[in-house]
Scaffold this active site. Structure first.
Site, PDB file in Angstrom:
ATOM      1  N   LYS A  34     -33.647  37.351  15.779  1.00 54.52           N
ATOM      2  CA  LYS A  34     -33.852  37.510  14.325  1.00 54.52           C
ATOM      3  C   LYS A  34     -34.045  38.983  13.985  1.00 54.52           C
ATOM      4  O   LYS A  34     -33.402  39.513  13.071  1.00 54.52           O
ATOM      5  CB  LYS A  34     -35.082  36.747  13.890  1.00 54.52           C
ATOM      6  CG  LYS A  34     -35.626  37.182  12.521  1.00 54.52           C
ATOM      7  CD  LYS A  34     -36.923  36.526  12.121  1.00 54.52           C
ATOM      8  CE  LYS A  34     -38.153  37.203  12.589  1.00 54.52           C
ATOM      9  NZ  LYS A  34     -38.744  38.194  11.666  1.00 54.52           N
ATOM     10  N   ASN A  35     -34.930  39.667  14.757  1.00 58.01           N
ATOM     11  CA  ASN A  35     -35.288  41.043  14.391  1.00 58.01           C
ATOM     12  C   ASN A  35     -34.213  42.049  14.723  1.00 58.01           C
ATOM     13  O   ASN A  35     -34.360  43.227  14.423  1.00 58.01           O
ATOM     14  CB  ASN A  35     -36.617  41.433  15.054  1.00 58.01           C
ATOM     15  CG  ASN A  35     -37.775  40.714  14.383  1.00 58.01           C
ATOM     16  OD1 ASN A  35     -37.596  40.140  13.297  1.00 58.01           O
ATOM     17  ND2 ASN A  35     -38.917  40.709  15.014  1.00 58.01           N
ATOM     18  N   CYS A 128     -48.558  42.326   4.252  1.00 54.48           N
ATOM     19  CA  CYS A 128     -48.540  40.865   4.402  1.00 54.48           C
ATOM     20  C   CYS A 128     -49.839  40.499   5.113  1.00 54.48           C
ATOM     21  O   CYS A 128     -50.718  41.325   5.318  1.00 54.48           O
ATOM     22  CB  CYS A 128     -47.313  40.421   5.199  1.00 54.48           C
ATOM     23  SG  CYS A 128     -47.306  41.034   6.857  1.00 54.48           S
ATOM     24  N   ARG A 133     -48.895  47.358   6.718  1.00 59.70           N
ATOM     25  CA  ARG A 133     -47.501  47.625   7.068  1.00 59.70           C
ATOM     26  C   ARG A 133     -46.857  48.667   6.136  1.00 59.70           C
ATOM     27  O   ARG A 133     -45.909  48.386   5.410  1.00 59.70           O
ATOM     28  CB  ARG A 133     -46.693  46.327   7.080  1.00 59.70           C
ATOM     29  CG  ARG A 133     -47.291  45.305   8.038  1.00 59.70           C
ATOM     30  CD  ARG A 133     -46.473  44.062   8.141  1.00 59.70           C
ATOM     31  NE  ARG A 133     -45.302  44.290   9.008  1.00 59.70           N
ATOM     32  CZ  ARG A 133     -44.411  43.325   9.283  1.00 59.70           C
ATOM     33  NH1 ARG A 133     -44.533  42.130   8.731  1.00 59.70           N
ATOM     34  NH2 ARG A 133     -43.370  43.578  10.080  1.00 59.70           N
ATOM     35  N   ASP A 319     -45.801  40.249  18.872  1.00 58.81           N
ATOM     36  CA  ASP A 319     -45.279  38.991  18.319  1.00 58.81           C
ATOM     37  C   ASP A 319     -45.537  37.799  19.238  1.00 58.81           C
ATOM     38  O   ASP A 319     -45.349  36.658  18.819  1.00 58.81           O
ATOM     39  CB  ASP A 319     -43.779  39.118  18.042  1.00 58.81           C
ATOM     40  CG  ASP A 319     -43.509  40.110  16.926  1.00 58.81           C
ATOM     41  OD1 ASP A 319     -42.356  40.547  16.781  1.00 58.81           O
ATOM     42  OD2 ASP A 319     -44.464  40.478  16.210  1.00 58.81           O
ATOM     43  N   ARG A 411     -38.593  30.897   9.444  1.00 56.76           N
ATOM     44  CA  ARG A 411     -38.046  32.250   9.338  1.00 56.76           C
ATOM     45  C   ARG A 411     -37.608  32.767  10.697  1.00 56.76           C
ATOM     46  O   ARG A 411     -36.748  33.641  10.784  1.00 56.76           O
ATOM     47  CB  ARG A 411     -39.110  33.208   8.767  1.00 56.76           C
ATOM     48  CG  ARG A 411     -39.525  32.894   7.346  1.00 56.76           C
ATOM     49  CD  ARG A 411     -40.499  33.930   6.834  1.00 56.76           C
ATOM     50  NE  ARG A 411     -39.957  35.280   7.047  1.00 56.76           N
ATOM     51  CZ  ARG A 411     -40.700  36.378   7.019  1.00 56.76           C
ATOM     52  NH1 ARG A 411     -41.986  36.304   6.817  1.00 56.76           N
ATOM     53  NH2 ARG A 411     -40.150  37.561   7.204  1.00 56.76           N
TER      54      ARG A 411
HETATM   55  C1  EPZ Z   1     -40.876  45.006  13.458  1.00 58.91           C
HETATM   56  O1  EPZ Z   1     -41.617  45.195  12.269  1.00 58.91           O
HETATM   57  C2  EPZ Z   1     -40.694  43.500  13.574  1.00 58.91           C
HETATM   58  N1  EPZ Z   1     -39.978  43.000  12.395  1.00 58.91           N
HETATM   59  C3  EPZ Z   1     -42.061  42.812  13.673  1.00 58.91           C
HETATM   60  O2  EPZ Z   1     -41.825  41.421  13.897  1.00 58.91           O
HETATM   61  C4  EPZ Z   1     -42.810  43.373  14.879  1.00 58.91           C
HETATM   62  O3  EPZ Z   1     -44.098  42.810  14.929  1.00 58.91           O
HETATM   63  C5  EPZ Z   1     -42.920  44.895  14.750  1.00 58.91           C
HETATM   64  O4  EPZ Z   1     -41.589  45.470  14.604  1.00 58.91           O
HETATM   65  C6  EPZ Z   1     -43.602  45.530  15.952  1.00 58.91           C
HETATM   66  O5  EPZ Z   1     -42.886  45.208  17.113  1.00 58.91           O
HETATM   67  C7  EPZ Z   1     -38.654  43.258  12.267  1.00 58.91           C
HETATM   68  O6  EPZ Z   1     -38.042  43.904  13.093  1.00 58.91           O
HETATM   69  C8  EPZ Z   1     -37.999  42.691  11.040  1.00 58.91           C
HETATM   70  P1  EPZ Z   1     -43.468  48.693  12.863  1.00 58.91           P
HETATM   71  P2  EPZ Z   1     -41.822  46.696  11.666  1.00 58.91           P
HETATM   72  O7  EPZ Z   1     -42.984  49.581  11.775  1.00 58.91           O
HETATM   73  O8  EPZ Z   1     -40.648  47.519  11.927  1.00 58.91           O
HETATM   74  C9  EPZ Z   1     -47.576  50.588  11.603  1.00 58.91           C
HETATM   75  C10 EPZ Z   1     -42.097  39.106  13.576  1.00 58.91           C
HETATM   76  O9  EPZ Z   1     -43.044  38.319  13.702  1.00 58.91           O
HETATM   77  N2  EPZ Z   1     -46.799  51.519  10.786  1.00 58.91           N
HETATM   78  O10 EPZ Z   1     -43.112  49.010  14.282  1.00 58.91           O
HETATM   79  O11 EPZ Z   1     -42.291  46.555  10.274  1.00 58.91           O
HETATM   80  C11 EPZ Z   1     -47.516  49.194  11.006  1.00 58.91           C
HETATM   81  O12 EPZ Z   1     -48.452  49.068   9.958  1.00 58.91           O
HETATM   82  C12 EPZ Z   1     -42.307  40.460  12.940  1.00 58.91           C
HETATM   83  O13 EPZ Z   1     -40.927  38.872  13.964  1.00 58.91           O
HETATM   84  C13 EPZ Z   1     -47.440  52.605  10.199  1.00 58.91           C
HETATM   85  O14 EPZ Z   1     -48.645  52.757  10.365  1.00 58.91           O
HETATM   86  O15 EPZ Z   1     -43.037  47.191  12.586  1.00 58.91           O
HETATM   87  C14 EPZ Z   1     -47.860  48.317  12.185  1.00 58.91           C
HETATM   88  O16 EPZ Z   1     -49.268  48.273  12.309  1.00 58.91           O
HETATM   89  C15 EPZ Z   1     -43.768  40.684  12.533  1.00 58.91           C
HETATM   90  N3  EPZ Z   1     -46.738  53.465   9.419  1.00 58.91           N
HETATM   91  C16 EPZ Z   1     -47.247  49.088  13.361  1.00 58.91           C
HETATM   92  O17 EPZ Z   1     -47.022  50.432  12.905  1.00 58.91           O
HETATM   93  C17 EPZ Z   1     -45.394  53.302   9.202  1.00 58.91           C
HETATM   94  O18 EPZ Z   1     -44.788  54.121   8.491  1.00 58.91           O
HETATM   95  C18 EPZ Z   1     -45.915  48.529  13.830  1.00 58.91           C
HETATM   96  O19 EPZ Z   1     -45.050  48.572  12.709  1.00 58.91           O
HETATM   97  C19 EPZ Z   1     -44.737  52.193   9.817  1.00 58.91           C
HETATM   98  C20 EPZ Z   1     -45.456  51.319  10.591  1.00 58.91           C
END
Ligand code: EPZ
Length: 432
Positions: A34-35, A128, A133, A319, A411
């Site tokens: 999915k991701n 969320c 995020r 995850d 989802r």
């Molecule tokens: C991706 O989300 C995945 N979703 C998430 O999967 C997954 O948990 C996550 O990566 C981490 O592996 C998709 O790919 C659609 P991040 P993403 O930006 O890209 C912080 C699922 O269940 N952060 O790596 O949004 C953020 O708040 C979903 O399938 C900042 O602080 O994740 C989080 O705490 C849930 N500043 C951490 O980094 C930023 O500018 C990881 O976020 C961006 C992110």
């Protein structure tokens, strides 16, 4: 068989009624990731030619992404698990709020819209249940590439200054290895003038999959999957056919379904190196794993407690924190689970406690005392992976559980009840 007294409201929500205590046998089939599929779909915006993606999982999030791309003028044709996308004539650079709001991956399209059209106006994805995020890193990256970016009224507006100018290659060091920010910047940089370097990049397999697709479209990217990615910008990208990688999180969830029901099962197809941290913890807690050609056969032994700390890839994936906690709630011994990626990803604990799990939370750490058995109850999946954890717990809890939150579950897990039922699980979907 004891059945939990139906509660007032839960029973009125769509739910999976799961009869616990059945062992599983046979093979659980893994779908496309999915991701990865969601982001690969947004890469179609980078070219006027047709992009054909295979192994796309039939999920509600994919439907959502299709609607967003169609709203921008992309022609989308889906046939089973193949999606054809053609962005020959884009009609908008502003995906509508009501479509973007529920689908975080759609925000990552801002990079490809901006690179292709020189302008993009995308609603902030918002937080969320699992955390705020933010998208600070995504915006930092686009600004480094020369875009002017403003955030007003919940909408991010990005523009390449001057008439028809291209983004300019730049070096960016991310403050955190954000998956989405890495993907957003990667897509924007493919069409920039000059070379870009992303340091402290996310190393997740989905990032590598995106880079492999972009290179198949004519981009010049090296280093994806590692901490430093180099992109030599090109004038244009072309279409291609590409197959989405397998879903490592679904595969891990299925391995945990075998472990929690103490069943010997095969999970296939799987890319083992996408799951090394999870396979290590499964071995540590008492499971034997045989890795054959394209699958993994898991034989659970006595499950004992292990400690887990979630990290960016290649560390233990956030995850799978909730699904693994469901298993450890039934282990003999104590486990300490620390969530380091999200600030609020422990909401499944209260639901597991309703089933008799003995868990204490201290900050972002859960101390799980394994119990001999869980008891069936009506429980709610509060996010996608929490819902998966509740299904796992329902498979082993004494009695019949009702797991709601199917809007989350659907989802990320294509046809999960049919897959589990085919291996002997007793569950069915109720749509009151
Ligand atoms: C991706 O989300 C995945 N979703 C998430 O999967 C997954 O948990 C996550 O990566 C981490 O592996 C998709 O790919 C659609 P991040 P993403 O930006 O890209 C912080 C699922 O269940 N952060 O790596 O949004 C953020 O708040 C979903 O399938 C900042 O602080 O994740 C989080 O705490 C849930 N500043 C951490 O980094 C930023 O500018 C990881 O976020 C961006 C992110």
């Amino acid at each position: 068989m004891t059945t939990a007294a139906p509660p007032s409201q839960d029973i009125l929500k769509p739910h999976l009624a799961i009869d616990g205590g059945h062992s599983l046998q046979g093979e659980l089939k893994v779908s496309g990731a999915k991701n990865s599929a969601l982001v690969l779909m947004t890469a179609s915006l980078l070219t006027a030619e047709r992009l054909t993606l295979h192994n796309v999982p039939p999920l509600t999030d994919i439907d959502g992404m299709e609607n967003i791309l169609v709203s921008l003028g992309v022609k989308v044709h889906r046939r089973s698990e193949t999606v054809e996308l053609e962005a020959s004539h884009l009609t908008s650079a502003e995906p509508p709020y009501d479509l973007v709001n529920g689908l975080r991956a759609s925000f990552f399209a801002i990079g490809s819209i901006l690179a292709r059209m020189g302008y993009a106006k995308v609603p902030l994805p918002g937080g969320c249940r699992i955390g705020a995020r933010p998208v600070v890193e995504h915006i930092r990256g686009l600004k480094a590439l020369g875009a002017s970016v403003s955030v007003e009224h919940g909408v991010v507006t990005a523009a390449v200054p001057g008439e028809g100018k291209r983004l300019k290659g730049a070096s960016i060091v991310l403050d955190c290895p954000s998956v989405g920010a890495t993907e957003t910047i990667l897509m924007a940089a493919t069409l920039a003038e000059g070379t870009s370097v992303i340091e402290n990049a996310a190393q997740e397999p989905e990032v590598q999959d995106l880079a492999n697709l972009l290179n198949a479209m004519g981009a010049r990217i090296t280093g994806a999957g590692g901490p430093t990615i180099t992109i030599h910008g090109v004038e244009a990208l072309h279409g291609c056919e590409y197959s989405v990688i397998l879903d490592r999180i679904e595969a891990g969830t299925f391995l945990l379904a075998a472990a929690i029901t103490r069943s010997r099962l095969r999970v296939a197809p799987v890319v083992p190196e996408h799951l090394n941290a999870v396979l290590q913890k499964l071995r540590d807690c008492g499971c034997e794993l045989e890795i054959d050609g394209d699958g993994i056969t898991i034989t659970p032994g006595t499950i004992k407690g292990v400690d887990i700390t979630t990290q960016p890839f290649p560390g233990f994936p956030t995850d799978l924190q909730a699904p693994f906690m469901a298993l450890l709630a039934t282990a003999s011994g104590t486990s300490v689970i620390t969530e380091k990626i999200y600030e609020n990803r422990m909401q499944h604990v209260a639901e597991l406690q309703r089933m008799g799990a003995a868990i204490r939370i201290q900050g972002s750490t859960a101390i799980v005392e394994g119990v001999p058995s869980l008891s069936a109850a009506p429980v709610n999946g509060t996010d996608l992976r929490a819902a998966a954890a509740m299904v796992l717990a329902g498979l082993v809890a004494r009695g019949s559980s009702q797991v709601s939150g199917l809007n989350h579950l659907d989802r990320g897990y294509a046809g999960i009840e049919a897959k589990l039922r085919a291996c002997g699980a007793v569950l069915e979907r109720h749509l009151p």
